[in-house]
Design a protein around this motif. Structure first.
Motif, PDB file in Angstrom:
ATOM      1  N   ASP A 139     -35.180   3.969-124.213  1.00  0.00           N
ATOM      2  CA  ASP A 139     -33.901   4.503-124.681  1.00  0.00           C
ATOM      3  C   ASP A 139     -32.866   3.404-124.966  1.00  0.00           C
ATOM      4  N   LEU A 140     -33.229   2.147-124.759  1.00  0.00           N
ATOM      5  CA  LEU A 140     -32.340   1.028-125.089  1.00  0.00           C
ATOM      6  C   LEU A 140     -32.790   0.303-126.363  1.00  0.00           C
ATOM      7  N   HIS A 141     -33.801   0.838-127.021  1.00  0.00           N
ATOM      8  CA  HIS A 141     -34.333   0.222-128.239  1.00  0.00           C
ATOM      9  C   HIS A 141     -33.562   0.681-129.480  1.00  0.00           C
ATOM     10  N   GLN A 142     -33.656  -0.135-130.523  1.00  0.00           N
ATOM     11  CA  GLN A 142     -33.151   0.268-131.830  1.00  0.00           C
ATOM     12  C   GLN A 142     -34.318   0.847-132.625  1.00  0.00           C
ATOM     13  N   GLN A 143     -34.100   1.170-133.897  1.00  0.00           N
ATOM     14  CA  GLN A 143     -35.072   1.910-134.698  1.00  0.00           C
ATOM     15  C   GLN A 143     -36.381   1.162-134.938  1.00  0.00           C
ATOM     16  N   ASN A 144     -36.410  -0.165-134.794  1.00  0.00           N
ATOM     17  CA  ASN A 144     -37.638  -0.933-135.015  1.00  0.00           C
ATOM     18  C   ASN A 144     -38.407  -1.214-133.731  1.00  0.00           C
ATOM     19  N   GLY A 145     -37.926  -0.670-132.623  1.00  0.00           N
ATOM     20  CA  GLY A 145     -38.644  -0.842-131.361  1.00  0.00           C
ATOM     21  C   GLY A 145     -38.232  -2.049-130.543  1.00  0.00           C
ATOM     22  N   PHE A 146     -37.182  -2.752-130.969  1.00  0.00           N
ATOM     23  CA  PHE A 146     -36.687  -3.906-130.218  1.00  0.00           C
ATOM     24  C   PHE A 146     -35.473  -3.485-129.392  1.00  0.00           C
ATOM     25  N   LEU A 147     -35.171  -4.263-128.360  1.00  0.00           N
ATOM     26  CA  LEU A 147     -33.976  -3.997-127.566  1.00  0.00           C
ATOM     27  C   LEU A 147     -32.751  -4.077-128.474  1.00  0.00           C
ATOM     28  N   HIS A 148     -31.862  -3.108-128.376  1.00  0.00           N
ATOM     29  CA  HIS A 148     -30.684  -3.048-129.244  1.00  0.00           C
ATOM     30  C   HIS A 148     -29.783  -4.261-128.997  1.00  0.00           C
ATOM     31  N   GLY A 149     -29.244  -4.796-130.087  1.00  0.00           N
ATOM     32  CA  GLY A 149     -28.350  -5.958-129.990  1.00  0.00           C
ATOM     33  C   GLY A 149     -27.118  -5.690-129.155  1.00  0.00           C
ATOM     34  N   GLY A 150     -26.674  -4.438-129.119  1.00  0.00           N
ATOM     35  CA  GLY A 150     -25.524  -4.090-128.287  1.00  0.00           C
ATOM     36  C   GLY A 150     -25.804  -4.273-126.806  1.00  0.00           C
ATOM     37  N   VAL A 151     -27.048  -4.064-126.392  1.00  0.00           N
ATOM     38  CA  VAL A 151     -27.417  -4.276-124.988  1.00  0.00           C
ATOM     39  C   VAL A 151     -27.383  -5.776-124.674  1.00  0.00           C
ATOM     40  N   LEU A 152     -27.854  -6.589-125.610  1.00  0.00           N
ATOM     41  CA  LEU A 152     -27.784  -8.042-125.409  1.00  0.00           C
ATOM     42  C   LEU A 152     -26.329  -8.509-125.346  1.00  0.00           C
ATOM     43  N   ALA A 153     -25.489  -7.968-126.233  1.00  0.00           N
ATOM     44  CA  ALA A 153     -24.074  -8.353-126.225  1.00  0.00           C
ATOM     45  C   ALA A 153     -23.401  -7.926-124.920  1.00  0.00           C
ATOM     46  N   TYR A 154     -23.705  -6.713-124.446  1.00  0.00           N
ATOM     47  CA  TYR A 154     -23.172  -6.267-123.157  1.00  0.00           C
ATOM     48  C   TYR A 154     -23.576  -7.240-122.052  1.00  0.00           C
ATOM     49  N   ALA A 155     -24.864  -7.589-122.008  1.00  0.00           N
ATOM     50  CA  ALA A 155     -25.355  -8.473-120.949  1.00  0.00           C
ATOM     51  C   ALA A 155     -24.684  -9.841-121.022  1.00  0.00           C
ATOM     52  N   ALA A 156     -24.521 -10.362-122.240  1.00  0.00           N
ATOM     53  CA  ALA A 156     -23.849 -11.651-122.403  1.00  0.00           C
ATOM     54  C   ALA A 156     -22.408 -11.575-121.920  1.00  0.00           C
TER      55      ALA A 156
END
Length: 161
Positions: free
Chosen positions: A63-80
């Motif tokens: 449920d944290l993936h984007q449409q191509n099956g990768f982790l959504h960039g927003g989750v990476l930005a949140y973590a950063a």
């Protein structure tokens, strides 16, 4: 200030970049992160804190993936954002806010866990400059760098009401 004095000050800052008393209470850092509803929603956890650094981890779920099956960039930005701020808080104290940050995505994020490892590059009275490596971790505990971030964090006066 002469150029020679500026060089001496810069060299001294590189060897002793942190001002003020460091904060090294991992339990307090975990409690502060848990007080953020969005962090609880993502399942974020502080796995290291202190000495001008912090590490946050998030289990990678479908449920944290984007449409191509990768982790959504927003989750990476949140973590950063949170890792940068917690690292600065280890130096400036717990009342800090992000002044701004940027993320450079290097490769799609896949794996078991997202690990955001941040360190303070320089801290003064008015701000801290921090950087963060965003890594994915496989089942075999192999890390892959997928993004890097840098930001500034500002100390603030805590609100009492």
């Amino acid at each position: 200030m002469t150029r020679a004095c500026w060089r001496r000050q810069t060299t001294r800052d590189v060897h002793r970049p942190f001002r003020g008393a460091p904060h090294h209470d991992p339990a307090a850092a975990r409690k502060l992160l848990d007080a953020q509803p969005f962090s609880r929603l993502l399942g974020a956890r502080v796995t290291a804190f202190g000495d001008g650094g912090a590490t946050l981890e998030i289990d990678i779920r479908d449920d944290l993936h984007q449409q191509n099956g990768f982790l959504h960039g927003g989750v990476l930005a949140y973590a950063a954002d949170n890792a940068l701020t917690f690292a600065a808080g280890a130096v400036l104290g717990p009342s800090v806010l992000t002044g701004g940050f940027s993320v450079q995505y290097l490769r799609p994020a896949t794996g078991r866990t997202l690990r955001a490892r941040a360190t303070v590059v320089h801290a003064g009275r008015r701000q801290a400059v921090t950087r963060c490596d965003l890594l994915t971790v496989t089942e075999e505990d192999e890390e892959t760098l997928c993004a890097v971030a840098q930001g500034t964090v500002l100390p603030v006066t805590a609100r009492t009401s």
